[in-house]
Every structure is written in structure tokens, then in C-alpha cells.
Design a protein around this motif. Structure first.
Motif: not given
Length: 180
Positions: A62-79
Motif C-alpha cells: 500500500d506504499d504508493k497510496e501512502i505516498g499519495r496521501r503524504l503528498s496531500e500534506q505538503t505544498h511540495y506534493s509533486d516532489i
């Protein structure tokens, strides 16, 4: 300045924010984490803890989904969403004996990760802005209650050749060194 392998690695490291899609091998991940563990810490308490997210999407976790969810927590979501590897760095408050000293040790362990990534041909960037949502990040990562988020490091093979990126501007020594 005296140049050798160590000084060259320190002076040539740059924050890398764009990565190829190539996954990072477990061997490279373990090498970076082992190097992280050699950072100095007061009383050798080693207060750092890590949660590693394989954000490459190559495994069945499920790591890719976790990465997607983490990206929503920052202004630097693309990174965050494009990095094949994310390393969340925590202060284990249960292992802490002096918060200020332990946070300095965490900085040293993060630098070890950045330098080891660079020496292994990888690029990395230390993300601190995500700390504005550190409680939510900790929930997403299911971190133990004693873990306090201090940074997320995005890691990957650089998407571009960095050899022509030039030197990042640094202040002259006479601007930062003062004599009595």
C-alpha cells in the motif's frame, strides 16, 4: 580547500527535487539507513527512528497510496508523489534525554542520509514544510505515539544530469566566521 572524497561529496551534494521512475534497491536503502545510524548523538542514545515508504509503485504494498496521501500534506506534493522513496525521520521521545541535543542529533542523521544518497548516485531533498501537518503525517504512517516527525526525505535517481547544475551560492567565510 583540501579536496578528498569526503570534502568533494559534501561540497557537490545538492537538493534534488526531480527523479526518474527507477525504484531504489533495498541494498541502497539499507546502506543509507546504516549511514544514518552512525550520526553522533548525546550519550549515544540514537533517538532517531525511520519509516520507509517505497513510493515507486513496483511492489504490491500500500506504499504508493501512502505516498499519495503524504503528498496531500505538503505544498511540495509533486516532489513527494514523484520520489520513488520516502524516508520519514522521527525523534523517539521515549529514547530522548535532552530534546535540544536530540534534535541536533536528528539533523546529523538527516545529513548522513543526504550525503550517503549522494555518494550512491541518488538525489535527495530534506522536506521540512510537511511538518505543518506532522500529526496527520504520523497518522498516515501509523507511527507510534512516542514518534515525533522531524522531516521527510524524498530520494530517487536524479531525473537530470546534475554535473552542470553549478554551485549553489554559499556565503563567503568572512560572512559567517567571526574572530574575537
Amino acid at each position: 580547500m583540501i579536496q578528498n572524497e569526503i570534502t568533494e561529496n559534501i561540497c557537490s551534494r545538492r537538493s534534488v527535487r526531480k527523479y526518474s521512475n527507477e525504484p531504489i534497491s533495498e541494498e541502497l536503502v539499507l546502506t543509507m539507513l546504516e549511514c544514518a545510524g552512525f550520526a553522533p548523538s548525546g550519550l549515544n542514545n540514537q533517538p532517531w527512528r525511520f519509516i520507509v515508504v517505497d513510493n515507486s509503485g513496483t511492489d504490491n504494498s500500500d506504499d504508493k497510496e501512502i505516498g499519495r496521501r503524504l503528498s496531500e500534506q505538503t505544498h511540495y506534493s509533486d516532489i513527494v508523489s514523484s520520489a520513488p522513496l520516502l524516508i520519514a525521520v522521527f525523534l523517539d521521545t521515549a529514547a530522548s534525554y535532552n530534546r535540544e541535543k536530540d534534535l541536533m542529533a536528528i539533523g546529523a542523521t538527516i545529513q548522513n542520509i543526504l550525503l550517503s544518497a549522494h555518494s550512491l548516485g541518488l538525489g535527495a531533498v530534506w522536506l521540512g514544510e510537511i511538518l505543518k501537518n506532522k500529526d496527520q503525517v504520523s497518522k498516515i504512517l501509523e507511527a507510534p505515539e512516542t514518534f515525533e516527525l522531524t522531516a521527510v526525505i524524498a530520494v530517487g535517481k536524479p531525473a537530470a544530469d546534475l554535473s552542470d547544475s553549478g554551485n549553489a551560492a554559499r556565503k563567503a567565510l568572512d560572512e559567517i566566521v567571526f574572530k574575537k
